[in-house]
Scaffold this active site. Sequence first.
Site, PDB file in Angstrom:
ATOM      1  N   HIS A 162      39.671  49.763  29.095  1.00  0.00           N
ATOM      2  CA  HIS A 162      40.827  48.884  29.338  1.00  0.00           C
ATOM      3  C   HIS A 162      41.630  48.718  28.046  1.00  0.00           C
ATOM      4  O   HIS A 162      41.147  49.056  26.964  1.00  0.00           O
ATOM      5  CB  HIS A 162      40.370  47.459  29.692  1.00  0.00           C
ATOM      6  CG  HIS A 162      39.513  47.304  30.885  1.00  0.00           C
ATOM      7  ND1 HIS A 162      40.008  46.862  32.095  1.00  0.00           N
ATOM      8  CD2 HIS A 162      38.176  47.448  31.058  1.00  0.00           C
ATOM      9  CE1 HIS A 162      39.003  46.749  32.971  1.00  0.00           C
ATOM     10  NE2 HIS A 162      37.884  47.101  32.365  1.00  0.00           N
TER      11      HIS A 162
ATOM     12  N   GLU B 251      37.275  46.701  26.408  1.00  0.00           N
ATOM     13  CA  GLU B 251      38.695  46.521  26.129  1.00  0.00           C
ATOM     14  C   GLU B 251      39.023  47.044  24.744  1.00  0.00           C
ATOM     15  O   GLU B 251      38.299  46.772  23.784  1.00  0.00           O
ATOM     16  CB  GLU B 251      39.067  45.025  26.158  1.00  0.00           C
ATOM     17  CG  GLU B 251      38.787  44.313  27.467  1.00  0.00           C
ATOM     18  CD  GLU B 251      39.939  44.394  28.457  1.00  0.00           C
ATOM     19  OE1 GLU B 251      40.979  45.023  28.128  1.00  0.00           O
ATOM     20  OE2 GLU B 251      39.793  43.833  29.559  1.00  0.00           O
TER      21      GLU B 251
ATOM     22  N   HIS C 126      40.839  51.927  33.602  1.00  0.00           N
ATOM     23  CA  HIS C 126      41.073  50.896  34.618  1.00  0.00           C
ATOM     24  C   HIS C 126      42.113  51.373  35.634  1.00  0.00           C
ATOM     25  O   HIS C 126      41.984  51.134  36.838  1.00  0.00           O
ATOM     26  CB  HIS C 126      41.523  49.595  33.934  1.00  0.00           C
ATOM     27  CG  HIS C 126      41.401  48.385  34.785  1.00  0.00           C
ATOM     28  ND1 HIS C 126      41.923  47.171  34.430  1.00  0.00           N
ATOM     29  CD2 HIS C 126      40.816  48.191  35.997  1.00  0.00           C
ATOM     30  CE1 HIS C 126      41.655  46.287  35.389  1.00  0.00           C
ATOM     31  NE2 HIS C 126      40.997  46.880  36.345  1.00  0.00           N
TER      32      HIS C 126
ATOM     33  N   ASP D  36      46.309  50.220  32.472  1.00  0.00           N
ATOM     34  CA  ASP D  36      45.577  50.425  31.218  1.00  0.00           C
ATOM     35  C   ASP D  36      44.451  51.447  31.392  1.00  0.00           C
ATOM     36  O   ASP D  36      43.956  51.610  32.507  1.00  0.00           O
ATOM     37  CB  ASP D  36      45.034  49.080  30.695  1.00  0.00           C
ATOM     38  CG  ASP D  36      44.103  48.370  31.680  1.00  0.00           C
ATOM     39  OD1 ASP D  36      44.416  48.332  32.885  1.00  0.00           O
ATOM     40  OD2 ASP D  36      43.050  47.877  31.235  1.00  0.00           O
TER      41      ASP D  36
HETATM   42 ZN    ZN Z   1      42.035  46.547  32.498  1.00  0.00          ZN
END
Ligand code: ZN
Length: 185
Positions: free
Chosen positions: A38, A120, A158, A168
Site C-alpha cells: 500500500h 504501507e 492494493h 495504491d
Molecule cells: Zn491501500
Amino acid sequence: MTSMLAIEEHWLTLARRVPSTHYNERPEGVTPRLLVVHNISLPPGEFGGDYIDQLFTGTLCADEHPYFADIAGLRVAAHCLIRREGEIVQYVPFDKRAWHAGQSCYQGVENCNDFSIGIELEGTDDLPYTEEQYQALSQITQSLVKYYGLKYEDITGHSDIAPGRKTDPGAAFDWRHFHSLITAY
Ligand SMILES: [Zn+2]
C-alpha cells in the site's frame, strides 16, 4: 539478495512498535500467505509527522487538517509502515488480522485481510519511493518468506485486489526493482 529481519512472537524485533487495536483474529487455521503493498501519506502528499501512527491507533484529531475529518473515525491499520528514510513501524503482529485491505479479492478469494499481511509505504501513487523503502520492504519480505512460507508470487498491490476502489501503491512503485531485490543473489 537483501538480508532478512528477525521476527519474534510475530513482531519484527527491530521495528518501532506502535500497538494498534485495529485488528481481530484470523479465521481458524488461516496463516498469512499474501503480502499487500500500500501507500499512505497524511495529509496526502506530505511526509513526516505522527499522523499515520495516530490514524492507525485511533487517535487522529479530526480538526487538525480538513482531510482528517473524513478519516479520523476509521478503524484501519496495516501491519507495518515503511517511512521515507526506511524506518519500519509495526502496528499489528503478523498472526493477527489487521484491517488494511477492505473489500478485496485475490485469485477468487474475497476478504484479503483474512489471509494477508499489509505493508504501507509512506508515499503517493506518483512520487518515486526511496531506495531505503525498497530495501526495507525487501528485508521484511525475506522475513515473511522464512517465517510464514510466503511465496514470492503472492505479493500484490492494493489496487490489484480492490480495482476501481484503490490505486495504491500506484505507478510510482517499481515492481521490477522490488523483484530484483528479493530474488537476486
Ligand atoms: Zn491501500
